[in-house]
Structures are given as structure tokens and as C-alpha cells.
Design a protein around this motif. Structure first.
Motif, PDB file in Angstrom:
ATOM      1  N   THR A  79       1.043  -0.954  -0.034  1.00 31.27           N
ATOM      2  CA  THR A  79       0.265   0.159  -0.103  1.00 31.27           C
ATOM      3  C   THR A  79       0.110   1.381  -0.131  1.00 31.27           C
ATOM      4  N   ALA A  80       2.096   1.015   0.111  1.00 36.99           N
ATOM      5  CA  ALA A  80       3.343   2.130   0.341  1.00 36.99           C
ATOM      6  C   ALA A  80       4.154   1.806  -1.178  1.00 36.99           C
ATOM      7  N   ARG A  81       4.997   2.806  -1.745  1.00 37.33           N
ATOM      8  CA  ARG A  81       6.212   2.200  -2.365  1.00 37.33           C
ATOM      9  C   ARG A  81       7.293   2.046  -1.507  1.00 37.33           C
ATOM     10  N   VAL A  82       7.670   0.994  -2.199  1.00 40.99           N
ATOM     11  CA  VAL A  82       9.335   0.474  -1.482  1.00 40.99           C
ATOM     12  C   VAL A  82      10.239   1.291  -2.290  1.00 40.99           C
ATOM     13  N   ASP A  83      10.215   2.186  -3.311  1.00 42.49           N
ATOM     14  CA  ASP A  83      10.952   2.702  -4.657  1.00 42.49           C
ATOM     15  C   ASP A  83      11.116   3.840  -4.376  1.00 42.49           C
ATOM     16  N   PRO A  84      12.181   4.655  -3.413  1.00 47.22           N
ATOM     17  CA  PRO A  84      12.287   6.007  -3.377  1.00 47.22           C
ATOM     18  C   PRO A  84      11.945   6.369  -4.978  1.00 47.22           C
ATOM     19  N   TYR A  85      10.857   7.342  -4.796  1.00 48.64           N
ATOM     20  CA  TYR A  85      10.394   8.568  -6.616  1.00 48.64           C
ATOM     21  C   TYR A  85      11.844   9.439  -6.519  1.00 48.64           C
ATOM     22  N   GLU A  86      12.566   9.707  -5.689  1.00 53.76           N
ATOM     23  CA  GLU A  86      13.393  10.763  -6.187  1.00 53.76           C
ATOM     24  C   GLU A  86      14.699  10.026  -6.956  1.00 53.76           C
ATOM     25  N   VAL A  87      14.301   8.885  -7.085  1.00 55.89           N
ATOM     26  CA  VAL A  87      15.954   7.769  -7.835  1.00 55.89           C
ATOM     27  C   VAL A  87      14.877   7.293  -9.165  1.00 55.89           C
ATOM     28  N   THR A  88      13.574   6.977  -9.220  1.00 57.10           N
ATOM     29  CA  THR A  88      13.293   5.794  -9.786  1.00 57.10           C
ATOM     30  C   THR A  88      11.945   6.550 -10.666  1.00 57.10           C
TER      31      THR A  88
ATOM     32  N   GLU B 266       5.375  17.363  -5.892  1.00 61.59           N
ATOM     33  CA  GLU B 266       4.321  17.393  -6.293  1.00 61.59           C
ATOM     34  C   GLU B 266       4.208  15.973  -7.084  1.00 61.59           C
ATOM     35  N   SER B 267       5.249  16.357  -7.894  1.00 60.42           N
ATOM     36  CA  SER B 267       5.089  15.297  -8.991  1.00 60.42           C
ATOM     37  C   SER B 267       5.036  14.099  -8.024  1.00 60.42           C
ATOM     38  N   ARG B 268       5.385  13.668  -7.353  1.00 52.31           N
ATOM     39  CA  ARG B 268       5.399  11.653  -6.697  1.00 52.31           C
ATOM     40  C   ARG B 268       3.490  12.504  -6.100  1.00 52.31           C
ATOM     41  N   LEU B 269       3.395  13.556  -5.610  1.00 49.36           N
ATOM     42  CA  LEU B 269       2.234  13.031  -4.618  1.00 49.36           C
ATOM     43  C   LEU B 269       1.364  12.876  -6.071  1.00 49.36           C
TER      44      LEU B 269
ATOM     45  N   ASN C 160       1.511  11.152  -8.062  1.00 53.48           N
ATOM     46  CA  ASN C 160       1.392   9.906  -8.770  1.00 53.48           C
ATOM     47  C   ASN C 160       1.769   9.795 -10.173  1.00 53.48           C
ATOM     48  N   PHE C 161       2.709  10.811 -10.184  1.00 56.28           N
ATOM     49  CA  PHE C 161       3.013  10.548 -11.770  1.00 56.28           C
ATOM     50  C   PHE C 161       3.917   9.782 -12.186  1.00 56.28           C
ATOM     51  N   THR C 162       4.477   9.223 -13.686  1.00 55.25           N
ATOM     52  CA  THR C 162       5.902   8.041 -13.656  1.00 55.25           C
ATOM     53  C   THR C 162       6.686   8.938 -14.922  1.00 55.25           C
ATOM     54  N   ASN C 163       7.805   8.493 -14.889  1.00 54.52           N
ATOM     55  CA  ASN C 163       9.414   9.239 -15.646  1.00 54.52           C
ATOM     56  C   ASN C 163       9.205   7.570 -15.807  1.00 54.52           C
ATOM     57  N   GLU C 164       8.892   7.600 -17.498  1.00 54.14           N
ATOM     58  CA  GLU C 164       9.417   6.419 -17.579  1.00 54.14           C
ATOM     59  C   GLU C 164      10.468   6.761 -19.425  1.00 54.14           C
TER      60      GLU C 164
ATOM     61  N   ASP D 278      -2.467  17.596 -15.052  1.00 50.23           N
ATOM     62  CA  ASP D 278      -1.415  17.984 -13.980  1.00 50.23           C
ATOM     63  C   ASP D 278      -0.618  17.360 -15.196  1.00 50.23           C
ATOM     64  N   ALA D 279      -0.321  16.824 -15.777  1.00 55.77           N
ATOM     65  CA  ALA D 279       1.078  17.070 -17.073  1.00 55.77           C
ATOM     66  C   ALA D 279       2.008  18.443 -17.356  1.00 55.77           C
ATOM     67  N   VAL D 280       0.579  18.728 -17.589  1.00 57.95           N
ATOM     68  CA  VAL D 280       0.931  20.349 -18.319  1.00 57.95           C
ATOM     69  C   VAL D 280       1.328  21.254 -16.542  1.00 57.95           C
ATOM     70  N   ARG D 281       0.458  21.257 -15.565  1.00 55.23           N
ATOM     71  CA  ARG D 281       1.040  21.749 -14.761  1.00 55.23           C
ATOM     72  C   ARG D 281       2.558  21.655 -14.491  1.00 55.23           C
ATOM     73  N   LEU D 282       2.689  20.150 -13.365  1.00 55.39           N
ATOM     74  CA  LEU D 282       3.896  19.801 -13.620  1.00 55.39           C
ATOM     75  C   LEU D 282       5.322  19.693 -14.047  1.00 55.39           C
TER      76      LEU D 282
END
Length: 432
Positions: free
Chosen positions: A87-96, A239-242, A244-248, A348-352
């Protein structure tokens, strides 16, 4: 699909189609990977001789190999319940930089016994290994695992140590083409090479977005909907993490900055529950079926397979809404809910990201759904350019074509798509 680049156009031909039916065994939902591999071999035989082969598929899922290179069990389906406890992430957003989804690869691996496993291969890499004997990983799919350092553009080795994941599992990220094994070439009747394409189907689909400028949002719409913008670098803000946006990873160092939305899965499961009726008459009825009911497509109750109409009714009861009455209203409810989810994701994509957007490109099977396209234009207030339908196959083929010197950079690929694929534009009608 076979593809040919001739006369300044790229043309696709469907040569073989085969089902992808998950199988539940002893309470666990698996992919029938050997049936898929057989379908691939049958397709290659029907397509031959081909100068090159590229494989793309869905993301996240994988097979484990032992020290002898043998598959350890059928790959588990991401919709299986084994990751429900996350229910919570195990990978740090600032890395992945990855959106939290309970079934991300990293969470799946943490449910496994890995003592007998030597190598983890994502689905396209597993099929490629069986075709060629070569072990490797492809970047765009690796970037969906929650185990990729999106800034360093390599496996997140430090994270493996923190999570107790053995380094040996994760093969080198490579872009090399590899010839078929001799026995495979004999079986399909010709020899060729497997070219590393953007093996995540959304990454391939984004290659085939027929955009003329960088000011576009895309919706790759199928079972899932991937909604976002194309950027030169990841966005790793809090803000991007909150949000829930992804960088692929995309091709040529691009970043696919996006949010996953549940997509047409909800409609597909309703049709299955109704006995697979013809969709076109239902869409025509839904055009005029009035309902104010809105669902959140990403509510966890809609993730597993099962009786989707009953789940929609239960969601409405939970949220104090009147459930849609009849099939046409259910369809209308799903599509207007998706359009509103797309509007939120684009805004949200435009704003962030700070990337302005002038047009929305909706590619994939959903581009055939006229009502969904119209509702999306209305909700976003932007023109929606629908098509190509087979965007993932086109993007796959375009990367292969570039490897053979038949087309140039990403802008040239998209220009080739504009000249080749029929698209339709839906203007917003002023009543979001």
C-alpha cells in the motif's frame, strides 16, 4: 504484424493473430507464456521471410530463469492478488521517478523466493531469449520496474542492496540486434535478427504519435490508458510524486512523463459479463444515454477480472450515486469517466512539467471509439487527433526501419506516420 517502408510510406499488414488467455492455477493467475511463444513462432512463419523482428509487450511482468537458463514456472499476471499487501512504495521516487502501482515489478519480486533464480527477464526479453539465446534487458521496459535509476539511466544497484535483491538477477541493458538461434531459424523457415525496439508497448506507441511539434499530450488507449507528455528529462519533484506521475524511458533519451489510467479494461470486462455483445450498437445508444454517474477508473475494485457491472453498481452505492440503468448507461458512464480522468491527467502533466499542450493525440485501439474521442475533446477543451490504431506496431517497425537506414530521427519517423496513417480530428464542442 509485418511492415514495409516503400514510396515514402510505412504500411502494416496483419499476418497472424492469436489469443492471450491468462490461466488461474491453484489460486494464482498466470500468463500462458508457452502459448504466447508458440503464437510468436506461428506469426514469424506466416510473416516470412522478414528482414528484422522486433518484440514489444505490456510492462512489469517477467520470467525467472535458473542457472541452466530454464524458466522457473509460468510468469505471474500483474492482476494476481499476491501484491495486494503493498500500500506504500518501496522504491524512492527521487531515484526511480515511477508512479506507485501495487503490482510494480519491484513489489512482485519481493513476494518471490529467489534462491533458485539466476536471471529475471521481462516478457519481451524472455521471448527474445528463446528466439536468440541472448540474455539482455531493454531500457524502456526496464524503466517501468521500480528498479531503474531514471537520472543515471541504469539499474538502481543501491536499491537492490536495500531491498535484499540479488544483483545477478538483472541483466545488462543493451540495444544490440541478435540473430535467431539456428533451430528457431529452421523451425520458421528463414534466418533473421531480433532488433531491440522500444519493447514497452506504450514506448513504441509514443514513437508513432503523428505530432508536428513538441506541444502535444498523448493518450495511448487500450486495456490501459497512458496519459502524458514527452519531455527531455524526468520530473522528480515532491509535487510530481504526490500526483503519482511516472517518468519512463522513451527512445533517443526522451522521458515519457505520464499517469496510468485504468483504461478500456472496465468496458472490456462489462462486455465479457454481458456475453460479448456487439459494441457498435451499444456505443450508438450510449451517445444519447443520459447519466450523471461518474466512477474513478483507478479505484482498486476495478483492477481484478470479474463481474464489472456489479462492481460499478457497488461503487455507486458506496459513493452515494444512482447506478447507471441498462447497458447503454453503463457504457456512457465508463466513457465519460475515462474522459474526465484523461482531462485531469493532461492538466496535471502540463502543470507539473511546464510543457504547454495544444493538441491531444489519442492512439491505439481506443482511437476507434468515436464517443470516447468526442468526450475527451469536450473534457480537455483541446482538439483530439485520433489514430493511428496500431500505434505500438508502427513504433516497433519504425525503430527497426531506422536500424536498417530506411528512416532517420524521431521527427522523420513521425512525419512518415503522418503520411501513412489515417487520422481523424475531434474539436471540442464547448460543453465540457
Amino acid at each position: 504484424m509485418s511492415a514495409a517502408v516503400t514510396g515514402g510510406r510505412i504500411e502494416l499488414t496483419q499476418v497472424h493473430r492469436f489469443p492471450n488467455r491468462p490461466v488461474r492455477v491453484a489460486g494464482t493467475l498466470h500468463w500462458d507464456i508457452l502459448a504466447l511463444y508458440r503464437g510468436v513462432l506461428d506469426g514469424l512463419r506466416a510473416a516470412g521471410p522478414a528482414e528484422s523482428v522486433g518484440i514489444d509487450s505490456w510492462a512489469i511482468d517477467y520470467g525467472l530463469l535458473d542457472a541452466a537458463g530454464r524458466l522457473i514456472g509460468n510468469p505471474v499476471h500483474y492482476r494476481d492478488a499476491r501484491t495486494n499487501r503493498f500500500t506504500a512504495r518501496v522504491d524512492p521516487y527521487e531515484v526511480t521517478g515511477l508512479q506507485f502501482l501495487q503490482f510494480n515489478t519491484v513489489n512482485q519480486l519481493l513476494t518471490e523466493r529467489l534462491d533458485q533464480a539466476e536471471t529475471m527477464l521481462l516478457i519481451p526479453d524472455l521471448l527474445g531469449y528463446w528466439l536468440t539465446g541472448a540474455i539482455g534487458a531493454e531500457r524502456t521496459n526496464v524503466s517501468t520496474t521500480g528498479l531503474y535509476d531514471v537520472t543515471r539511466r541504469e539499474w538502481a544497484w543501491d536499491l537492490f542492496d536495500k531491498l535484499n535483491l540479488p544483483h545477478r538477477l538483472f541483466p545488462e541493458i543493451s540495444s544490440e540486434s541478435t540473430p535467431l538461434r539456428a533451430d528457431v531459424a529452421e523451425e520458421i523457415g528463414y534466418t533473421t535478427a531480433v532488433t531491440k525496439v522500444a519493447s514497452h508497448d506504450t514506448a513504441s506507441a509514443v514513437v508513432a504519435v503523428p505530432a508536428e511539434t513538441g506541444r502535444f499530450a498523448y493518450i495511448s488507449c487500450g486495456t490501459w490508458s497512458l496519459v502524458g507528455v514527452e519531455l527531455p528529462a524526468p520530473v522528480l519533484t515532491e509535487e510530481s510524486r504526490l500526483a503519482n506521475f511516472t517518468n519512463e524511458a522513451g527512445i533517443d533519451g526522451t522521458t515519457r512523463y505520464l499517469r496510468n489510467v485504468m483504461g478500456l479494461w472496465i468496458l472490456q470486462e462489462c462486455l465479457r459479463a454481458w456475453g460479448e455483445p456487439d459494441l457498435e450498437p451499444l456505443l450508438a445508444e450510449a451517445e444519447t444515454a443520459g447519466t450523471d454517474t461518474v466512477i474513478d477508473p483507478d479505484d482498486p475494485s476495478f483492477l481484478p477480472p470479474g463481474d464489472m457491472p456489479a462492481r460499478i453498481a457497488a461503487y455507486c452505492a458506496r459513493t452515494g450515486q444512482r447506478a447507471p440503468q441498462g447497458r447503454a448507461q453503463v457504457v456512457r458512464c465508463i466513457l465519460q469517466s475515462l474522459a474526465l480522468a484523461y482531462q485531469r491527467a493532461v492538466a496535471d502533466a502540463v502543470r507539473l512539467s511546464g510543457r504547454p499542450v495544444e493538441v491531444v493525440h489519442l492512439v491505439g485501439g481506443g482511437s476507434l471509439n468515436t464517443l470516447l474521442c468526442r468526450l475527451t475533446a469536450d473534457a480537455t477543451g483541446l482538439p483530439v487527433v485520433a489514430g493511428p490504431v496500431e500505434a505500438a506496431a508502427l513504433g516497433n517497425a519504425l525503430v527497426q526501419a531506422r536500424a536498417r537506414g530506411l528512416v532517420g530521427d524521431l521527427a522523420e519517423m513521425r512525419d512518415l506516420v503522418r503520411r501513412s496513417a489515417g487520422v481523424r480530428t475531434y474539436e471540442p464542442r464547448g460543453h465540457a
